[in-house]
Design a protein around this motif. Structure first.
Motif, PDB file in Angstrom:
ATOM      1  N   VAL A  72       9.771 -26.668  16.293  1.00 30.27           N
ATOM      2  CA  VAL A  72       9.872 -25.327  16.858  1.00 30.27           C
ATOM      3  C   VAL A  72       9.057 -25.179  18.133  1.00 30.27           C
ATOM      4  N   THR A  73       8.577 -26.282  18.689  1.00 29.03           N
ATOM      5  CA  THR A  73       7.852 -26.240  19.952  1.00 29.03           C
ATOM      6  C   THR A  73       7.944 -27.615  20.602  1.00 29.03           C
ATOM      7  N   GLN A  74       7.467 -27.712  21.819  1.00 29.85           N
ATOM      8  CA  GLN A  74       7.517 -28.991  22.513  1.00 29.85           C
ATOM      9  C   GLN A  74       6.519 -29.969  21.898  1.00 29.85           C
ATOM     10  N   PRO A  75       6.911 -31.235  21.693  1.00 33.81           N
ATOM     11  CA  PRO A  75       6.015 -32.183  21.005  1.00 33.81           C
ATOM     12  C   PRO A  75       4.683 -32.375  21.709  1.00 33.81           C
ATOM     13  N   GLU A  76       4.657 -32.309  23.043  1.00 37.35           N
ATOM     14  CA  GLU A  76       3.391 -32.548  23.740  1.00 37.35           C
ATOM     15  C   GLU A  76       2.377 -31.442  23.503  1.00 37.35           C
ATOM     16  N   ARG A  77       2.823 -30.293  23.007  1.00 35.58           N
ATOM     17  CA  ARG A  77       1.876 -29.208  22.722  1.00 35.58           C
ATOM     18  C   ARG A  77       1.080 -29.443  21.438  1.00 35.58           C
ATOM     19  N   VAL A  78       1.597 -30.288  20.558  1.00 35.15           N
ATOM     20  CA  VAL A  78       0.888 -30.594  19.308  1.00 35.15           C
ATOM     21  C   VAL A  78      -0.098 -31.720  19.611  1.00 35.15           C
ATOM     22  N   ASN A  79      -1.276 -31.357  20.076  1.00 30.99           N
ATOM     23  CA  ASN A  79      -2.266 -32.324  20.526  1.00 30.99           C
ATOM     24  C   ASN A  79      -3.480 -32.310  19.596  1.00 30.99           C
ATOM     25  N   ASP A  80      -4.537 -33.013  20.038  1.00 36.50           N
ATOM     26  CA  ASP A  80      -5.755 -33.100  19.220  1.00 36.50           C
ATOM     27  C   ASP A  80      -6.449 -31.746  19.089  1.00 36.50           C
ATOM     28  N   THR A  81      -6.353 -30.931  20.123  1.00 34.54           N
ATOM     29  CA  THR A  81      -6.980 -29.608  20.043  1.00 34.54           C
ATOM     30  C   THR A  81      -6.348 -28.765  18.945  1.00 34.54           C
ATOM     31  N   LEU A  82      -5.028 -28.819  18.848  1.00 36.00           N
ATOM     32  CA  LEU A  82      -4.359 -28.079  17.785  1.00 36.00           C
ATOM     33  C   LEU A  82      -4.660 -28.691  16.418  1.00 36.00           C
ATOM     34  N   ALA A  83      -4.751 -30.022  16.356  1.00 34.85           N
ATOM     35  CA  ALA A  83      -5.057 -30.675  15.080  1.00 34.85           C
ATOM     36  C   ALA A  83      -6.447 -30.302  14.591  1.00 34.85           C
ATOM     37  N   ALA A  84      -7.390 -30.088  15.524  1.00 36.79           N
ATOM     38  CA  ALA A  84      -8.736 -29.685  15.121  1.00 36.79           C
ATOM     39  C   ALA A  84      -8.760 -28.284  14.526  1.00 36.79           C
ATOM     40  N   ALA A  85      -7.787 -27.453  14.884  1.00 41.17           N
ATOM     41  CA  ALA A  85      -7.710 -26.094  14.349  1.00 41.17           C
ATOM     42  C   ALA A  85      -6.876 -26.017  13.082  1.00 41.17           C
ATOM     43  N   ARG A  86      -6.430 -27.144  12.563  1.00 37.27           N
ATOM     44  CA  ARG A  86      -5.627 -27.141  11.339  1.00 37.27           C
ATOM     45  C   ARG A  86      -6.489 -26.751  10.147  1.00 37.27           C
TER      46      ARG A  86
END
Length: 268
Positions: A121-135
């Motif tokens: 549901v979004t561009q793959p490059e947006r799912v980065n380490d910064t987003l993974a840290a907020a999981r």
């Protein structure tokens, strides 16, 4: 025998044949008369089929508007999105937003599976380490269906989703491949997630208590180490019989006790 000619047609024929200019002017006059007659009829009755065309156009426009509004305002639940096919995820702002929230709070998926799910549901490059840290690392529950905010634009829409860790605000955009989540990608406050975590801690507390109390039977004294009390019929050991020191004899004559009555027998 020759028949007589029609005097009317003969006169018209002779008039037309003798003057070609008169023929052209006659045709022009007939065309003008027909044109004026049509204008007069149109002015009285109105354009032919104009009303039906306008009504049909209005009906099509209203149906399209209702369909677009219904598709845009349709709210969905987490259960509906979990069983939805990949092609149906981006059909509306609500489905795209709920799928993102459902995938974002999933703590059972591996990091790779988690990133692939969000990339739908979004561009793959947006799912980065910064987003993974907020999981979120603690379980988070989605409390209800989506809530699409009105008046957020034709190509961009904002959807709110209530969770046990707070409200997630998801901004989605209509693209050629369907509705997708905009960047920056929405996250949840980790403090709110930690505040919702004690429910899990209470479930692990009994395990910790059991682990600390388990060694207690091992450290308790064994019944074999408890000394048996001596029986009443058995003689006490010498050490227990001599509870007080023996009296020491005093040297010298034995004292005669004084008596109030005389001794029995004859007096010498």
């Amino acid at each position: 025998m020759r028949t007589g000619a029609n005097p009317i047609t003969t006169a018209i024929r002779s008039w037309v044949l003798r003057s070609p200019g008169r023929l052209a002017s006659g045709i022009a006059i007939m065309v003008a008369v027909l044109y004026l007659t049509r204008l007069m009829v149109t002015a009285v009755t109105g354009p032919e089929n104009s009303g039906s065309d306008v009504r049909a156009h209005d009906a099509d426009t209203s149906n399209t508007s209702v369909t677009s509004t219904t598709a845009a305002a349709e709210e969905v639940t987490e259960t509906a999105v979990a069983t939805m096919s990949a092609r149906s995820i981006g059909r509306s702002p609500a489905t795209a937003a709920m799928y993102y929230a459902h995938a974002f709070v999933d703590t059972t998926a591996s990091p790779t599976q988690w990133a692939v799910a969000l990339s739908r549901v979004t561009q793959p490059e947006r799912v980065n380490d910064t987003l993974a840290a907020a999981r979120p690392t603690a379980p988070v529950s989605i409390l209800g269906p989506t809530r699409t905010l009105p008046g957020t634009g034709t190509t961009g829409t904002t959807v709110e989703i209530d969770t046990s860790a707070g409200t997630m605000t998801v901004a989605v955009t209509d693209t050629d491949t369907g509705w997708q989540v905009d960047s920056p990608l929405p996250t949840l406050d980790l403090d709110d997630v930690a505040a919702a975590a004690p429910a899990t801690g209470r479930t692990t507390a009994p395990t910790t208590t059991t682990a600390t109390t388990t060694p207690s039977p091992v450290t308790a004294p064994s019944p074999q180490r408890i000394p048996e009390s001596p029986s009443a019929s058995e003689p006490a050991p010498p050490a227990q019989q001599a509870t007080s020191p023996a009296p020491v004899p005093v040297p010298g004559p034995i004292p005669i006790p004084e008596l109030d009555t005389p001794l029995p027998g004859p007096i010498a």
